[in-house]
Scaffold this motif. Sequence first.
Motif, PDB file in Angstrom:
ATOM      1  N   PRO A   1       0.810  -1.228   0.000  1.00  0.00           N
ATOM      2  CA  PRO A   1       0.000   0.000   0.000  1.00  0.00           C
ATOM      3  C   PRO A   1       0.841   1.275   0.000  1.00  0.00           C
ATOM      4  N   GLU A   2       2.085   1.183   0.533  1.00  0.00           N
ATOM      5  CA  GLU A   2       2.904   2.404   0.600  1.00  0.00           C
ATOM      6  C   GLU A   2       3.262   2.929  -0.785  1.00  0.00           C
ATOM      7  N   SER A   3       3.056   2.125  -1.830  1.00  0.00           N
ATOM      8  CA  SER A   3       3.340   2.596  -3.183  1.00  0.00           C
ATOM      9  C   SER A   3       2.239   3.484  -3.751  1.00  0.00           C
ATOM     10  N   ILE A   4       1.257   3.812  -2.908  1.00  0.00           N
ATOM     11  CA  ILE A   4       0.213   4.763  -3.313  1.00  0.00           C
ATOM     12  C   ILE A   4       0.472   6.076  -2.569  1.00  0.00           C
ATOM     13  N   ALA A   5       0.547   7.182  -3.312  1.00  0.00           N
ATOM     14  CA  ALA A   5       0.690   8.497  -2.665  1.00  0.00           C
ATOM     15  C   ALA A   5      -0.604   9.271  -2.855  1.00  0.00           C
ATOM     16  N   VAL A   6      -1.063   9.899  -1.768  1.00  0.00           N
ATOM     17  CA  VAL A   6      -2.321  10.648  -1.792  1.00  0.00           C
ATOM     18  C   VAL A   6      -2.025  12.099  -1.429  1.00  0.00           C
ATOM     19  N   HIS A   7      -2.511  13.026  -2.248  1.00  0.00           N
ATOM     20  CA  HIS A   7      -2.172  14.433  -2.014  1.00  0.00           C
ATOM     21  C   HIS A   7      -3.405  15.319  -1.921  1.00  0.00           C
ATOM     22  N   ILE A   8      -3.265  16.366  -1.101  1.00  0.00           N
ATOM     23  CA  ILE A   8      -4.218  17.474  -1.156  1.00  0.00           C
ATOM     24  C   ILE A   8      -3.437  18.756  -1.346  1.00  0.00           C
ATOM     25  N   GLY A   9      -4.178  19.832  -1.587  1.00  0.00           N
ATOM     26  CA  GLY A   9      -3.564  21.155  -1.633  1.00  0.00           C
ATOM     27  C   GLY A   9      -3.660  21.788  -0.252  1.00  0.00           C
ATOM     28  N   THR A  10      -3.828  23.084  -0.220  1.00  0.00           N
ATOM     29  CA  THR A  10      -3.892  23.793   1.053  1.00  0.00           C
ATOM     30  C   THR A  10      -5.224  23.527   1.758  1.00  0.00           C
ATOM     31  N   GLY A  11      -5.407  24.133   2.935  1.00  0.00           N
ATOM     32  CA  GLY A  11      -6.546  23.838   3.796  1.00  0.00           C
ATOM     33  C   GLY A  11      -7.912  24.146   3.233  1.00  0.00           C
ATOM     34  N   ARG A  12      -8.443  23.169   2.545  1.00  0.00           N
ATOM     35  CA  ARG A  12      -9.812  23.306   2.025  1.00  0.00           C
ATOM     36  C   ARG A  12     -10.738  22.373   2.798  1.00  0.00           C
ATOM     37  N   ASP A  13     -11.969  22.259   2.308  1.00  0.00           N
ATOM     38  CA  ASP A  13     -12.944  21.388   2.961  1.00  0.00           C
ATOM     39  C   ASP A  13     -12.627  19.922   2.651  1.00  0.00           C
ATOM     40  N   ASN A  14     -11.411  19.518   2.907  1.00  0.00           N
ATOM     41  CA  ASN A  14     -11.045  18.109   2.756  1.00  0.00           C
ATOM     42  C   ASN A  14      -9.797  17.801   3.581  1.00  0.00           C
ATOM     43  N   ASN A  15      -9.408  18.780   4.384  1.00  0.00           N
ATOM     44  CA  ASN A  15      -8.225  18.688   5.231  1.00  0.00           C
ATOM     45  C   ASN A  15      -8.121  17.408   6.043  1.00  0.00           C
ATOM     46  N   ASP A  16      -9.269  16.953   6.542  1.00  0.00           N
ATOM     47  CA  ASP A  16      -9.264  15.746   7.364  1.00  0.00           C
ATOM     48  C   ASP A  16      -9.760  14.539   6.574  1.00  0.00           C
ATOM     49  N   VAL A  17     -10.551  14.828   5.548  1.00  0.00           N
ATOM     50  CA  VAL A  17     -11.197  13.767   4.780  1.00  0.00           C
ATOM     51  C   VAL A  17     -10.180  12.981   3.947  1.00  0.00           C
ATOM     52  N   ILE A  18      -9.291  13.685   3.278  1.00  0.00           N
ATOM     53  CA  ILE A  18      -8.365  13.010   2.363  1.00  0.00           C
ATOM     54  C   ILE A  18      -7.288  12.230   3.131  1.00  0.00           C
ATOM     55  N   PRO A  19      -6.732  12.771   4.234  1.00  0.00           N
ATOM     56  CA  PRO A  19      -5.836  11.916   5.018  1.00  0.00           C
ATOM     57  C   PRO A  19      -6.528  10.629   5.458  1.00  0.00           C
ATOM     58  N   ARG A  20      -7.785  10.763   5.909  1.00  0.00           N
ATOM     59  CA  ARG A  20      -8.480   9.548   6.349  1.00  0.00           C
ATOM     60  C   ARG A  20      -8.666   8.575   5.189  1.00  0.00           C
ATOM     61  N   MET A  21      -8.912   9.118   4.000  1.00  0.00           N
ATOM     62  CA  MET A  21      -9.033   8.234   2.839  1.00  0.00           C
ATOM     63  C   MET A  21      -7.700   7.531   2.566  1.00  0.00           C
ATOM     64  N   ALA A  22      -6.602   8.283   2.674  1.00  0.00           N
ATOM     65  CA  ALA A  22      -5.277   7.681   2.433  1.00  0.00           C
ATOM     66  C   ALA A  22      -5.062   6.507   3.384  1.00  0.00           C
ATOM     67  N   TYR A  23      -5.294   6.739   4.680  1.00  0.00           N
ATOM     68  CA  TYR A  23      -4.968   5.720   5.684  1.00  0.00           C
ATOM     69  C   TYR A  23      -6.014   4.602   5.730  1.00  0.00           C
ATOM     70  N   CYS A  24      -7.293   5.002   5.695  1.00  0.00           N
ATOM     71  CA  CYS A  24      -8.358   4.020   5.982  1.00  0.00           C
ATOM     72  C   CYS A  24      -8.962   3.397   4.729  1.00  0.00           C
ATOM     73  N   ALA A  25      -8.679   3.953   3.533  1.00  0.00           N
ATOM     74  CA  ALA A  25      -9.173   3.321   2.308  1.00  0.00           C
ATOM     75  C   ALA A  25      -8.006   2.690   1.554  1.00  0.00           C
ATOM     76  N   PHE A  26      -6.961   3.476   1.288  1.00  0.00           N
ATOM     77  CA  PHE A  26      -5.821   2.942   0.524  1.00  0.00           C
ATOM     78  C   PHE A  26      -4.808   2.215   1.403  1.00  0.00           C
ATOM     79  N   GLY A  27      -4.834   2.497   2.695  1.00  0.00           N
ATOM     80  CA  GLY A  27      -3.913   1.827   3.617  1.00  0.00           C
ATOM     81  C   GLY A  27      -2.479   2.294   3.487  1.00  0.00           C
ATOM     82  N   THR A  28      -2.279   3.489   2.902  1.00  0.00           N
ATOM     83  CA  THR A  28      -0.909   3.986   2.727  1.00  0.00           C
ATOM     84  C   THR A  28      -0.561   5.007   3.804  1.00  0.00           C
ATOM     85  N   PRO A  29       0.708   5.062   4.231  1.00  0.00           N
ATOM     86  CA  PRO A  29       1.122   6.130   5.154  1.00  0.00           C
ATOM     87  C   PRO A  29       1.497   7.406   4.386  1.00  0.00           C
TER      88      PRO A  29
END
Length: 790
Positions: free
Chosen positions: A121-149
């Motif tokens: 799973p670490e071979s998946i990188a997940v990115h966001i831009g600056t603090g928008r209405d997804n600041n917490d959502v996308i990290p959670r998707m990275a960890y809890c959906a893709f399983g990547t750190p």
Amino acid sequence: MTTDYYKKHWDEVEWQDGDYTVTRTTAWSAPGCHDGCGVLYYTKDGKLEKVEGDPKNPFNRGSLCMRCVMMPEVVNNPERLKKPLKRVGERGENKWEEISIDEALDIIEEKVRAIWRDYGPESIAVHIGTGRDNNDVIPRMAYCAFGTPNFSMGYLAGDSCFCPRSASMASTNGDFMIADMSQQFENRYDEKSTEWRCPEVIVNWGCNAVVSNSDNFFGHWIVDCMQRGAKMITIDPGLTWLAARSDYWLRVRPGTDCALAMAMIHVIAEEGLEDKDFVSKWCYGFDELVERCEPWTPERAAEVCWVDADKIREAARMYANANNAAIQWGLKVDQTTNATATANAINALWTITGNVDVPGGNIIIRNAFSQNLSYGYGWHSLSPEVQAKRLGSEFPLMSRAGYSSSAHADSVLKAIETSEPYPIRMVWMSATNPIANMGADAPRLYRALKTVDFVVVHDVSLTPTAVAFADLVIPAAMSPERNSQRCWWVPHRTMKKVCDSGECYSDTNIATLVGRRLKPENWPWEDEVGWINNILSTESDEKIPYRNFEDACKQVWAYPEFQYRKYEKGLLRFDGQPGFNTPTGRIELFNTNMMLWGYDPLPEHKEPSCSPVSNPELAEKYPLVLTTGARSFEFFHSEQRHAHLTSRELHPQPKVEMSVKAAADRGIKEGDWVWIENQRGRCRQIATISLALDDRVVRAEHGWWFPEAEAAEPNLFGVFNSNINNLTPQCENGDTGFGAPYANQLCEIYKCTEENSQDLPSTHVTRKDGYSKEMDETNGDVKVGVVYNG
Ligand SMILES: Nc1nc2c(c(=O)[nH]1)N[C@H]1C(S)=C(S)[C@@H](COP(=O)(O)OP(=O)(O)OC[C@H]3O[C@@H](n4cnc5c(=O)[nH]c(N)nc54)[C@H](O)[C@@H]3O)O[C@H]1N2
Ligand SMILES: Nc1nc2c(c(=O)[nH]1)N[C@H]1C(S)=C(S)[C@@H](COP(=O)(O)OP(=O)(O)OC[C@H]3O[C@@H](n4cnc5c(=O)[nH]c(N)nc54)[C@H](O)[C@@H]3O)O[C@H]1N2
Ligand code: SF4
Ligand SMILES: [Mo]
């Protein structure tokens, strides 16, 4: 509309006004913004027609900046993405097929499962831009959906936006601090009903808040305080609106703020202006700090910073002598390789003057109702083995203490380039347009991202990033099309959907859909409202006045109780004792954390790597000091650039500001197209002449692309033609891993002619593999001094 109109509806959250339905809620993103102002949305037949500032909302008290006023244009922009797209041509050809969301999810699921199986799973990188209405959502998707750190802020070199400042504050104070403009109180400026007092002095340090409204700080609060008598000091190379209204404008040379702060500490200590009681009770290492600042006389700082020594002295006195004074600092503190030391030095200024957690000073703040989601949200779903693989965890300040709970952006780039320590096979980008804006060294990013096997972009518009790299593009819903809740300090806010988004998806929706496919055990809710209800019921403390979204929308915002001088009351430390949340329990002017990690525990000025002082040879060829990216009212980064929008009408082309003499010496007039060039690359912008800028300094804009231009490569919306990040380096960070020199480069400027404009940067990069190509074999960094070879 009269005030009576608003009074009539004061206690309502929704009402009819003729054909319009009016909804009281808040705005956040998309379009992007850091704040969450109160708005009244006027909708008719499911379409957003008008936005007004909500006079009842204490945050913005009826004011709006132009980006909310023009929101109907942006939301109803016919060039918005409306359906998921699958690439059918080559990358960069701009050939797409419309597909359903289920087909898109099928493709994502298949690719992710293959990467899990073949690479991990670490071979998946997940990115966001600056603090928008997804600041917490996308990290959670990275960890809890893709399983990547490997979740990170796009390719933001040196994580150089707020992270350096926040890590500095966390390590010296144990908490975040912000200028106190009464924003913690629902009654705001009413000094009779609150303990708040207006700051006597406000310092705007590398921050132009009236334009940027950055980090949940609404710039107009400064104007409100000016009207209540606050004096101002502005530290900025440019004569901004605030600088022009300040008692002291310190026209600092870009990248030398640490020296200036140290000289101000020197003056305060030399003249005994520190708050002796606070220093003796609550500070650790004052004597060491003073000793370190001893050589930094105003005269020495004047030479380094290009600011008059007397002005430094007077400004330091005015700040220190005020009963209460507040420093509002900004991005330019972070955009240098010396970011950590600079932040520590400025932090020391409010500390030694006792402006800590007092009315009208710099106050300690936390998220409303204990909602500590942000970048760490969902991290604990990963096993310790996977957590340990997070890229960039060799930087102790970030990883060991958890001060920066994301992967290190430059380290992700290097992993893509070198497959070390392991390859990156998939990149997911939500709300980031790195080759137009976020990443430094845009040409280098372009080359790297082309090599990634599978790329998904979730955005409102078809961006240069989507056209160049994406295999799938998913359309994003905008602010009035989202149900959401906001935890960024105070107040707690809700955002209510008022118009239909068709097949566009909010970040919360898309993360839920992806999560339920990949790891359903981590996604027990079915939609965004289910997720919000979960946050309100399980991720918030018992003082939150509502426990589900429906009830929250009836109230729109809620303020938690706020107390000053929390360190005296035992409200900061885990053990409940008085003091700060640091190893010594005091504010650590001598930073014991940094010492333990092998860094300098005290601030020290370091020259930017490309400056007239550090690199005089380079400065002969590129004599102008270049700072970039000062915000403008019209745009949020690369957004709002479409040709038919009011933003482009008011600000049609990119601008670079230079002094009368700098322009005259080069035969340049106001309005001329000019090339800005350095050893890494070049781009073109329009010259605008300033009467106030230092002759040796120029300010260029960031974020430009041209949606009206040809999308397919080699043009790629002209994204490299005016891109100031052809001239800035990736992977040149401070020793803590924080900070990057976006705002302190060298350059030369010359007029565009037909002859010298044959080889346009967009073609140069996409067809000739151009700019900043020569890498240092030892560490993968671009060699300083690589000569542009157009
Ligand atoms: N309208 C709009 N608002 C935005 C954004 C946007 O793109 N558009 N972006 C958002 C984001 S992500 C951020 S981080 C914030 C940033 O917003 P701010 O923190 O306000 O930072 P900037 O606007 O980049 O720069 C502020 C001032 O710093 C000055 N400056 C340049 N170099 C230096 C230097 O070396 N030292 C000092 N002391 N000053 C310097 C510039 O001239 C400018 O006037 O804005 C946010 N808000
Ligand atoms: N030279 C230079 N470069 C800079 C800066 C500078 O000062 N100088 N500033 C830097 C800083 S501080 C930052 S933070 C970065 C910012 O960089 P980013 O935050 O990555 O901003 P953009 O590159 O404009 O990309 C944002 C994209 O998100 C889309 N979008 C907006 N809202 C939403 C949403 O809610 N959901 C989804 N899915 N998409 C959305 C927009 O349409 C846009 O295409 O830029 C950095 N780049
Ligand atoms: S700061 Fe401006 S764009 Fe952001 S929510 Fe407030 S009014 Fe809207
Ligand atoms: Mo930022």
